[in-house]
Design an enzyme around this catalytic site. Structure first.
Site, PDB file in Angstrom:
ATOM      1  N   HIS A   4       0.824  -1.218   0.000  1.00 50.79           N
ATOM      2  CA  HIS A   4       0.000   0.000   0.000  1.00 50.79           C
ATOM      3  C   HIS A   4       0.856   1.265   0.000  1.00 50.79           C
ATOM      4  O   HIS A   4       2.090   1.193   0.099  1.00 50.79           O
ATOM      5  CB  HIS A   4      -0.967  -0.008   1.187  1.00 50.79           C
ATOM      6  CG  HIS A   4      -0.303  -0.082   2.535  1.00 50.79           C
ATOM      7  ND1 HIS A   4       0.340   0.983   3.109  1.00 50.79           N
ATOM      8  CD2 HIS A   4      -0.191  -1.106   3.421  1.00 50.79           C
ATOM      9  CE1 HIS A   4       0.806   0.628   4.292  1.00 50.79           C
ATOM     10  NE2 HIS A   4       0.511  -0.644   4.512  1.00 50.79           N
TER      11      HIS A   4
ATOM     12  N   CYS B 206       3.057  -5.236   6.566  1.00 48.83           N
ATOM     13  CA  CYS B 206       2.678  -4.815   5.214  1.00 48.83           C
ATOM     14  C   CYS B 206       3.891  -4.226   4.484  1.00 48.83           C
ATOM     15  O   CYS B 206       4.938  -4.021   5.086  1.00 48.83           O
ATOM     16  CB  CYS B 206       1.582  -3.762   5.280  1.00 48.83           C
ATOM     17  SG  CYS B 206      -0.010  -4.458   5.746  1.00 48.83           S
TER      18      CYS B 206
END
Lengths: 437, 107
Positions: A223, A239
């Site tokens: 992201h 992440c």
């Protein structure tokens, strides 16, 4: 009358001086206008900064090294994270390549090395490959006979919450994602006295940024970020973060079902133009020995197979220094090939992409006194760190004698100032004081 | 006979007188030499004294210079120590700031 007499006595001398004075006046008035013209028209040393490729490369047949090194001279007020972002590098890349340079208060006019060449990881060249050790993502695309690769710096999981490795795929993509706060992160924030809502909608407070690629490994995403200065750090909960501008490009390019391979290769060996290169990064503590054994075996294999000797003293130096730069380690490397490894000089672009802007001092606003320090460098460092928070908090140094105040603001109202003070307390442990000018 | 003896005595006295006169002159010469030698000795002693004083002064100066050099060296060592300490503190502060920054970059 007197002037006339003097002119008559020394006509040439005085006319010459008068001409000089007139020319000086004309030059002084023209200076401001001329400066811009001169800057544009005079040939300045070095290449324009956009002459160097940062992200998109064509992979040569049987080659493993892409890009090339560059250098740039810093200007007053630049920080290494600003330079890193402008050239799509992580803070890890630029710090390792420039040991001894202060990340936040580097010397003005200091020449900085931009490590914009990379050895491709030793994996398949298809889809997305993420190398955790180098904190870099590679996206391979085949175009007929040509292999293109786009590469971006990333931020990865911490030691406590590492990014999982292995094969996965992109299962879905989302523009302006909502962040559903995982229970473990919610608990951490509660402990810090900063409780989070169960979900954070798209916007400046959303840590996912504007784009998200969801992976088949549950709860893990590639992201964007609202903290661009964190690219090149182990700062996520597992992440993978990219600069906002990089995730936008990757989001457009990579479709759903793109394979994603996450690996950990701190030592990379590759060849270009017949020269063997070694790129060493500081390994994650937990994987250092095994990784070096693999790289050493590969170097030995190359030496045995090709029959050309390697400079093992150089190999040792590269591993110890761990500057994250591909270095030629062939013992019999020819001069032409070695010269290609030399950096090119780039001109400073003037304004760096994403560099925090500090609004003008406002006499009718709220401010937060973040700290009052005796050392100017400490104050400048703190102001730079505050400026690079996500979302950014504008900060500056106000000096008076040996007192250097770090002032955050201006803020439109008391509430905004109070929020900033709260963030300074939670994130940077600063006891900030609010005031209205 | 007496006259002859008297004459002889007179001749002896005269000879002695004459001899005596020569000794006086010699004495004066010797005395003059002695004076000159004494003056030279005094001068030599004075010169020696001056040389000794000059040597003492030189030694004193050298000692002062050595003391100054030692002092300067001490001060240089101290300055170096302070500079190293400052550098260490600056590095520590930079490291601390960096750690604080890294912590702030987590979600």
């Amino acid at each position: 009358m007197i002037r006339k007499r003097i002119l008559e006595r020394l006509p040439l001398f005085n006319r010459f001086h008068l001409t000089l004075v007139l020319m000086a006046i004309l030059f002084a008035t023209g200076c401001a206008d001329m400066r811009g013209y001169l800057a544009k028209s005079l040939p300045l040393p070095g290449y324009p900064e956009d002459a160097i490729q940062r992200n998109d490369f064509v992979v040569g047949k049987d080659e493993d090294v892409i890009g090339r090194l560059a250098t740039i001279r810093l200007e007053r007020g630049d920080t290494l994270p600003d330079i890193a972002r402008h050239f799509s590098l992580g803070i890890n890349n630029i710090s390792a390549a420039n040991p001894g340079v202060d990340v936040w208060v580097p010397g003005a006019w200091e020449r900085i090395l931009l490590p914009l060449n990379f050895i491709l990881p030793d994996t398949r060249r298809d889809g997305i490959v993420i190398n955790l050790a180098t904190m870099r993502l590679f996206y391979y695309q085949k175009n007929d006979d040509r292999l293109d690769v786009s590469t971006y710096p990333i931020g990865v999981g911490t030691e406590e919450r590492p990014t999982p490795m292995g094969e996965m795929v992109i299962t879905r993509k989302k523009h302006r994602p909502t962040w559903y706060v995982p229970a473990s992160i919610a608990a951490d924030h509660r402990k810090k006295g900063d409780p989070l809502p169960p979900e954070v909608p798209p916007g400046p407070l959303n840590p996912l940024g504007e784009y998200a690629l969801y992976l088949s490994e549950p709860s893990y995403l590639i992201h964007g970020t609202n903290k661009p200065a964190s690219i090149g750090l182990r700062a996520t909960n597992g992440c993978i973060r990219l600069y906002p501008e990089d995730i936008e490009r990757l989001f457009e390019k990579a479709p759903v079902k793109t394979p994603v391979l996450i690996i950990n290769q701190p030592y990379l060996v590759g060849r270009r133009d017949g020269i063997v290169y070694l790129e060493a990064h500081t390994p994650f503590q937990e994987s250092a020995t095994a990784n070096w054994k693999r790289a050493y075996a590969k170097l030995k294999h190359i030496e045995n197979q090709s029959g050309s000797l390697l400079d093992w003293k150089k190999v040792k130096e590269v591993v110890i220094e761990a500057r994250g730069i591909p270095v030629p380690v062939s013992a019999d490397g020819d001069g032409v090939g070695m010269a290609a490894a030399q950096p090119i000089r780039l001109r400073h672009p003037g304004r760096l992409f994403g560099q925090p802007e500090i609004p003008a001092f406002n006499t009718d606003a709220w401010y937060v006194l973040a700290a009052s320090l005796r050392d100017r460098t400490d104050a400048q460092r703190l102001a730079a760190i505050i400026n690079h928070q996500g979302p950014p908090i504008p900060a500056r140094v106000l000096s008076e004698g040996d007192q250097h105040r770090v002032l955050a603001g201006p803020f439109d109202n008391e509430r905004a100032a109070r929020d900033a003070a709260r963030r300074l307390k939670i994130d940077l442990e600063l006891d900030a004081v609010l005031f209205e000018t | 006979m007496k006259k002859m003896i008297l004459g002889l005595c007179m001749m002896v006295v005269l000879a002695m007188g004459l001899g005596g006169c020569a000794t006086q002159k010699d004495l004066e010469v010797v005395q003059a030499r002695e004076k000159a030698i004494a003056a030279k000795a005094d001068q030599a002693a004075q010169d020696a004294e001056n040389a000794r004083m000059a040597a003492d002064e030189a030694i004193a100066k050298a000692n002062t210079a050595i003391e100054r050099a030692e002092g300067a060296e001490q001060r240089a060592i101290e300055r170096e120590r302070i500079a190293a300490e400052k550098e260490r503190m600056a590095e520590e502060k930079a490291k601390k700031a960096d750690e604080m920054f890294k912590k702030s970059m987590k979600k």
